[in-house]
Design a protein around this motif. Structure first.
Motif, PDB file in Angstrom:
ATOM      1  N   ARG A   1      28.596  51.801  49.892  1.00  0.00           N
ATOM      2  CA  ARG A   1      29.173  50.563  50.184  1.00  0.00           C
ATOM      3  C   ARG A   1      30.798  50.784  50.428  1.00  0.00           C
ATOM      4  NH1 ARG A   1      26.659  45.660  51.125  1.00  0.00           N
ATOM      5  NH2 ARG A   1      24.467  45.753  50.418  1.00  0.00           N
ATOM      6  N   GLY A   2      31.421  51.365  49.293  1.00  0.00           N
ATOM      7  CA  GLY A   2      32.738  51.412  49.261  1.00  0.00           C
ATOM      8  C   GLY A   2      33.420  51.331  47.932  1.00  0.00           C
ATOM      9  N   THR A   3      34.668  51.211  47.866  1.00  0.00           N
ATOM     10  CA  THR A   3      35.224  50.904  46.637  1.00  0.00           C
ATOM     11  C   THR A   3      35.739  49.671  46.568  1.00  0.00           C
ATOM     12  OG1 THR A   3      35.963  53.122  46.674  1.00  0.00           O
ATOM     13  CG2 THR A   3      37.023  51.912  44.974  1.00  0.00           C
ATOM     14  N   VAL A   4      35.542  48.919  45.257  1.00  0.00           N
ATOM     15  CA  VAL A   4      36.117  47.379  44.780  1.00  0.00           C
ATOM     16  C   VAL A   4      36.993  47.230  43.706  1.00  0.00           C
ATOM     17  CG1 VAL A   4      33.990  46.867  43.559  1.00  0.00           C
ATOM     18  CG2 VAL A   4      35.405  45.236  44.493  1.00  0.00           C
ATOM     19  N   VAL A   5      37.709  46.778  43.942  1.00  0.00           N
ATOM     20  CA  VAL A   5      39.028  46.752  42.500  1.00  0.00           C
ATOM     21  C   VAL A   5      38.284  46.052  41.546  1.00  0.00           C
ATOM     22  CG1 VAL A   5      41.412  45.629  41.845  1.00  0.00           C
ATOM     23  CG2 VAL A   5      40.870  46.580  44.421  1.00  0.00           C
ATOM     24  N   THR A   6      38.388  46.114  40.301  1.00  0.00           N
ATOM     25  CA  THR A   6      37.960  45.562  39.117  1.00  0.00           C
ATOM     26  C   THR A   6      39.133  45.526  38.108  1.00  0.00           C
ATOM     27  OG1 THR A   6      37.220  47.802  38.369  1.00  0.00           O
ATOM     28  CG2 THR A   6      35.532  46.515  39.539  1.00  0.00           C
ATOM     29  N   ASP A   7      38.616  44.492  37.203  1.00  0.00           N
ATOM     30  CA  ASP A   7      39.488  44.232  35.912  1.00  0.00           C
ATOM     31  C   ASP A   7      39.187  44.907  34.738  1.00  0.00           C
ATOM     32  OD1 ASP A   7      41.149  43.226  34.148  1.00  0.00           O
ATOM     33  OD2 ASP A   7      40.732  41.161  34.643  1.00  0.00           O
ATOM     34  N   PRO A   8      39.683  45.949  34.353  1.00  0.00           N
ATOM     35  CA  PRO A   8      39.118  46.571  33.189  1.00  0.00           C
ATOM     36  C   PRO A   8      39.068  45.707  31.886  1.00  0.00           C
ATOM     37  CG  PRO A   8      41.460  47.222  33.522  1.00  0.00           C
ATOM     38  CD  PRO A   8      41.096  46.552  34.856  1.00  0.00           C
ATOM     39  N   ARG A   9      39.573  44.622  31.682  1.00  0.00           N
ATOM     40  CA  ARG A   9      39.457  43.829  30.654  1.00  0.00           C
ATOM     41  C   ARG A   9      38.427  42.719  30.748  1.00  0.00           C
ATOM     42  NH1 ARG A   9      45.112  40.959  31.640  1.00  0.00           N
ATOM     43  NH2 ARG A   9      43.922  40.952  33.843  1.00  0.00           N
ATOM     44  N   ALA A  10      37.707  42.812  32.080  1.00  0.00           N
ATOM     45  CA  ALA A  10      36.509  41.953  32.274  1.00  0.00           C
ATOM     46  C   ALA A  10      35.418  42.808  32.967  1.00  0.00           C
ATOM     47  CB  ALA A  10      36.639  40.625  33.058  1.00  0.00           C
ATOM     48  N   PRO A  11      34.585  43.536  32.455  1.00  0.00           N
ATOM     49  CA  PRO A  11      33.634  44.663  33.079  1.00  0.00           C
ATOM     50  C   PRO A  11      32.694  43.758  33.876  1.00  0.00           C
ATOM     51  CG  PRO A  11      34.076  45.283  30.556  1.00  0.00           C
ATOM     52  CD  PRO A  11      34.801  43.952  30.911  1.00  0.00           C
ATOM     53  N   THR A  12      32.154  44.363  34.786  1.00  0.00           N
ATOM     54  CA  THR A  12      30.911  43.796  35.582  1.00  0.00           C
ATOM     55  C   THR A  12      29.917  43.551  34.784  1.00  0.00           C
ATOM     56  OG1 THR A  12      31.880  44.831  37.511  1.00  0.00           O
ATOM     57  CG2 THR A  12      29.601  43.858  37.561  1.00  0.00           C
ATOM     58  N   ALA A  13      29.416  42.151  34.669  1.00  0.00           N
ATOM     59  CA  ALA A  13      28.136  41.817  33.794  1.00  0.00           C
ATOM     60  C   ALA A  13      27.006  41.896  35.064  1.00  0.00           C
ATOM     61  CB  ALA A  13      28.297  40.552  33.184  1.00  0.00           C
ATOM     62  N   GLY A  14      25.765  42.624  34.705  1.00  0.00           N
ATOM     63  CA  GLY A  14      24.628  42.424  35.519  1.00  0.00           C
ATOM     64  C   GLY A  14      24.718  43.296  36.699  1.00  0.00           C
ATOM     65  N   PRO A  15      23.597  43.524  37.513  1.00  0.00           N
ATOM     66  CA  PRO A  15      23.417  44.579  38.621  1.00  0.00           C
ATOM     67  C   PRO A  15      24.248  44.125  39.810  1.00  0.00           C
ATOM     68  CG  PRO A  15      21.473  43.520  38.433  1.00  0.00           C
ATOM     69  CD  PRO A  15      22.399  42.808  37.280  1.00  0.00           C
ATOM     70  N   VAL A  16      24.628  42.672  40.147  1.00  0.00           N
ATOM     71  CA  VAL A  16      25.105  42.174  41.275  1.00  0.00           C
ATOM     72  C   VAL A  16      26.483  41.845  41.197  1.00  0.00           C
ATOM     73  CG1 VAL A  16      24.864  40.194  42.920  1.00  0.00           C
ATOM     74  CG2 VAL A  16      22.921  41.328  41.724  1.00  0.00           C
ATOM     75  N   HIS A  17      27.492  42.420  42.252  1.00  0.00           N
ATOM     76  CA  HIS A  17      28.846  42.191  42.212  1.00  0.00           C
ATOM     77  C   HIS A  17      29.148  41.573  43.422  1.00  0.00           C
ATOM     78  CE1 HIS A  17      32.623  42.905  40.114  1.00  0.00           C
ATOM     79  NE2 HIS A  17      33.182  43.270  41.337  1.00  0.00           N
ATOM     80  N   ARG A  18      29.900  40.337  43.291  1.00  0.00           N
ATOM     81  CA  ARG A  18      30.454  39.765  44.477  1.00  0.00           C
ATOM     82  C   ARG A  18      31.481  40.181  45.192  1.00  0.00           C
ATOM     83  NH1 ARG A  18      27.671  36.512  47.939  1.00  0.00           N
ATOM     84  NH2 ARG A  18      28.827  34.802  48.776  1.00  0.00           N
ATOM     85  N   VAL A  19      31.758  40.864  46.335  1.00  0.00           N
ATOM     86  CA  VAL A  19      32.837  41.437  46.721  1.00  0.00           C
ATOM     87  C   VAL A  19      33.452  40.865  47.983  1.00  0.00           C
ATOM     88  CG1 VAL A  19      33.501  43.706  47.497  1.00  0.00           C
ATOM     89  CG2 VAL A  19      31.927  43.618  45.960  1.00  0.00           C
ATOM     90  N   ASN A  20      34.822  40.891  48.011  1.00  0.00           N
ATOM     91  CA  ASN A  20      35.312  40.449  49.316  1.00  0.00           C
ATOM     92  C   ASN A  20      35.658  41.506  50.183  1.00  0.00           C
ATOM     93  OD1 ASN A  20      37.342  39.460  51.290  1.00  0.00           O
ATOM     94  ND2 ASN A  20      38.776  38.740  49.760  1.00  0.00           N
ATOM     95  N   VAL A  21      34.764  41.594  51.111  1.00  0.00           N
ATOM     96  CA  VAL A  21      34.913  42.540  52.220  1.00  0.00           C
ATOM     97  C   VAL A  21      35.972  42.574  53.291  1.00  0.00           C
ATOM     98  CG1 VAL A  21      32.696  43.641  51.426  1.00  0.00           C
ATOM     99  CG2 VAL A  21      33.124  41.855  53.421  1.00  0.00           C
ATOM    100  N   GLY A  22      36.765  41.517  53.223  1.00  0.00           N
ATOM    101  CA  GLY A  22      37.904  41.239  54.251  1.00  0.00           C
ATOM    102  C   GLY A  22      37.290  40.294  55.296  1.00  0.00           C
ATOM    103  N   ASP A  23      38.087  39.701  56.196  1.00  0.00           N
ATOM    104  CA  ASP A  23      38.054  38.810  57.272  1.00  0.00           C
ATOM    105  C   ASP A  23      37.474  37.529  56.900  1.00  0.00           C
ATOM    106  OD1 ASP A  23      39.114  40.470  59.139  1.00  0.00           O
ATOM    107  OD2 ASP A  23      37.239  41.405  59.599  1.00  0.00           O
ATOM    108  N   GLY A  24      37.585  37.142  55.388  1.00  0.00           N
ATOM    109  CA  GLY A  24      36.835  35.980  54.848  1.00  0.00           C
ATOM    110  C   GLY A  24      35.457  36.286  54.549  1.00  0.00           C
ATOM    111  N   ARG A  25      35.185  37.310  54.519  1.00  0.00           N
ATOM    112  CA  ARG A  25      33.458  37.652  54.418  1.00  0.00           C
ATOM    113  C   ARG A  25      33.283  38.120  52.989  1.00  0.00           C
ATOM    114  NH1 ARG A  25      31.300  41.388  56.639  1.00  0.00           N
ATOM    115  NH2 ARG A  25      33.229  42.463  57.273  1.00  0.00           N
ATOM    116  N   GLU A  26      32.150  37.879  52.257  1.00  0.00           N
ATOM    117  CA  GLU A  26      31.591  38.215  51.171  1.00  0.00           C
ATOM    118  C   GLU A  26      30.490  38.633  50.874  1.00  0.00           C
ATOM    119  OE1 GLU A  26      32.601  34.971  48.147  1.00  0.00           O
ATOM    120  OE2 GLU A  26      34.605  35.596  47.799  1.00  0.00           O
ATOM    121  N   GLU A  27      30.083  39.759  50.235  1.00  0.00           N
ATOM    122  CA  GLU A  27      28.831  40.414  50.134  1.00  0.00           C
ATOM    123  C   GLU A  27      28.371  40.430  48.445  1.00  0.00           C
ATOM    124  OE1 GLU A  27      29.156  43.315  54.065  1.00  0.00           O
ATOM    125  OE2 GLU A  27      28.869  43.949  52.211  1.00  0.00           O
ATOM    126  N   ASP A  28      27.292  40.450  48.405  1.00  0.00           N
ATOM    127  CA  ASP A  28      26.742  40.958  46.996  1.00  0.00           C
ATOM    128  C   ASP A  28      26.291  42.259  46.974  1.00  0.00           C
ATOM    129  OD1 ASP A  28      26.881  38.240  45.826  1.00  0.00           O
ATOM    130  OD2 ASP A  28      24.804  37.550  46.733  1.00  0.00           O
TER     131      ASP A  28
END
Length: 238
Positions: free
Chosen positions: A119-146
């Motif tokens: 998929r690639g590399t997404v910026v995360t916040d070390p103070r708020a770890p990802t919860a659950g197996p699905v992560h909402r990602v802004n892939v550019g051009d106004g598009r988002e993917e799970d």
């Protein structure tokens, strides 16, 4: 300056002649050379100081990491956004892709980014770890993917089995219902179609899904055909 092979071609000279010319230019303090970095034109007004300023940090991994950290800090790459491909970053920063990869891995260790295979590399916040197996990602051009995030150390096929089993259990894939195609799941999980096929092979053995030849598709097994315990098998036993 261009590398030795390129200089020789540009000058329409034999490759063996170029080192002699370069050596003379270095001796005359017209250019400077730094091992593993390259050759640079010197400042005639201050030739002695130039080599120190063009040390390995100019194209080294430390500079790449500093640039990426700065872009994350100033919001160029906000939390939840996919960063450009490593090849593109390497060309932009004038460094080999492997140096960008090393820098990104260090940022991942610092939990500033998350690397998702395929998929690639997404910026995360070390103070708020990802919860659950699905992560909402802004892939550019106004598009988002799970993006479905695998647990550390889990193979792609095992991860797909785990998620599909969970979806069968919670009714997202209802008994007797048609499953997404292998290609659709491969795109969702960012893996090859063969990884999905490997996952499905095990799920068939567990009698959780079945093939329908006439429809050329896969379906969730009806309740009557699922394991007699009525409890979906644990992934720990797979």
């Amino acid at each position: 300056m261009p590398d030795l092979a390129a200089r020789s071609k540009q000058l329409t000279a034999q490759r063996t002649a170029a080192p002699t010319v370069i050596s003379r230019l270095i001796a005359d303090k017209v250019i400077g050379s730094v091992s593993s970095v390259g050759t640079y034109v010197l400042d005639p007004a201050d030739p002695a100081s130039r080599p120190e300023r063009i040390g390995p940090d100019v194209t080294g991994r430390d500079r790449v990491e500093k640039v990426l950290r700065a872009r994350i800090a100033n919001g160029t790459y906000p939390v939840g956004k996919k960063i450009p491909a490593l090849t593109r970053l390497g060309k932009e920063l004038g460094v080999p892709e492997w140096k960008v990869r090393q820098a990104v891995r260090r940022l991942a260790d610092a939990r500033l980014v998350m690397i998702v295979f395929g998929r690639g590399t997404v910026v995360t916040d070390p103070r708020a770890p990802t919860a659950g197996p699905v992560h909402r990602v802004n892939v550019g051009d106004g598009r988002e993917e799970d993006w479905v995030i695998p647990r550390p150390g889990v193979t792609p096929a095992a991860h797909i089995r785990e998620v599909v089993t969970q979806r069968l259990s919670n009714g997202m894939y209802p008994p007797g219902g048609r499953l997404p195609t292998r290609r659709a799941l491969a795109e969702e999980f960012g893996v090859s179609v063969s990884a999905v096929q490997n996952a499905f092979r095990q799920l068939k053995k567990q009698r959780l899904i079945f093939s329908h030849v006439s429809h050329k598709a896969l379906f969730a097994a009806p309740v009557s055909e699922q394991p007699p315990s009525g409890v979906l098998p644990s992934q720990d036993s797979v």
